[in-house]
Scaffold this active site. Structure first.
Site, short mmCIF file in Angstrom:
data_model
loop_
_atom_site.label_atom_id
_atom_site.label_comp_id
_atom_site.label_asym_id
_atom_site.label_seq_id
_atom_site.Cartn_x
_atom_site.Cartn_y
_atom_site.Cartn_z
N GLN A 70 5.36 4.91 -4.13
CA GLN A 70 3.93 4.04 -4.46
C GLN A 70 2.92 4.86 -4.14
O GLN A 70 2.45 4.87 -3.00
CB GLN A 70 3.90 2.59 -3.71
CG GLN A 70 2.84 1.97 -4.15
CD GLN A 70 2.87 0.48 -4.10
OE1 GLN A 70 3.79 0.18 -3.51
NE2 GLN A 70 1.89 -0.21 -4.66
N PHE A 71 2.56 5.88 -5.24
CA PHE A 71 1.44 6.71 -4.99
C PHE A 71 0.24 5.98 -4.77
O PHE A 71 -0.72 6.86 -4.09
CB PHE A 71 1.37 7.96 -6.12
CG PHE A 71 1.01 7.17 -7.51
CD1 PHE A 71 -0.34 7.34 -7.88
CD2 PHE A 71 1.73 6.37 -8.19
CE1 PHE A 71 -0.99 6.58 -8.68
CE2 PHE A 71 1.33 5.79 -9.31
CZ PHE A 71 -0.06 6.13 -9.81
N THR A 72 0.03 4.70 -4.95
CA THR A 72 -1.14 4.17 -5.11
C THR A 72 -1.46 3.84 -3.66
O THR A 72 -2.89 3.41 -3.28
CB THR A 72 -1.20 2.70 -5.91
OG1 THR A 72 -0.23 2.06 -5.36
CG2 THR A 72 -1.10 3.10 -7.41
#
Length: 150
Positions: A78-80
């Site tokens: 999850q890059f966010t």
């Protein structure tokens, strides 16, 4: 490297309607990887996740680890988690590692967790549009950042 760890009674990941990973008791781990992350960050974080004592003992105290309860891990990239929101209302993601750096570290995290827990790790698909379902137990949700060591 950042992780959001949720103690769950069940969790699963679907991509295009197909289940890619599913667990019962254990941790749903959302993992964010940034450019500055190294194998050292990964190993430290994996050890924290596997040895975290947040499952209830016979007295109802959080004293048991994943291994103590035969728990599993569903690991989701999850890059966010590295969103910056200082400017305007649209988050920026420049701190998040690009796939050429993030994918090898994500795959290494899968191997590291599997080795330390001595079982297969369930996953999503890196970069895919994933639908995550979970039942958060407690709720217990813990965030860890390898740069702050907390």
């Amino acid at each position: 490297m950042r992780a959001v760890i949720q103690r769950v009674t069940e969790a699963n990941c679907k991509v295009a309607g197909e289940v890619t990973g599913s667990i019962n008791i254990g941790f749903l781990v959302l993992l964010g990887i940034e450019d500055a992350d190294t194998q050292e960050d990964l190993e430290w974080l994996a050890g924290k996740i596997v040895n975290m004592r947040v499952f209830g003992d016979e007295n109802g105290l959080m004293n048991k680890t994943l291994a103590d309860v035969s728990g599993n891990i569903l690991l989701i990239s999850q890059f966010t988690l590295f969103a910056t929101t200082k400017k305007g209302n649209r988050p920026g993601f420049t701190r998040a590692a690009r796939p050429d750096k993030a994918i090898p570290l994500y795959e290494s995290m899968i191997q590291q967790l599997s080795q330390q827990l001595d079982k297969e790790i369930q996953t999503g698909i890196f970069g895919a549009d994933m639908k995550i379902s979970l039942i958060n137990d407690g709720p217990v949700t813990i965030t860890i950042d390898s740069k702050n060591k907390e």
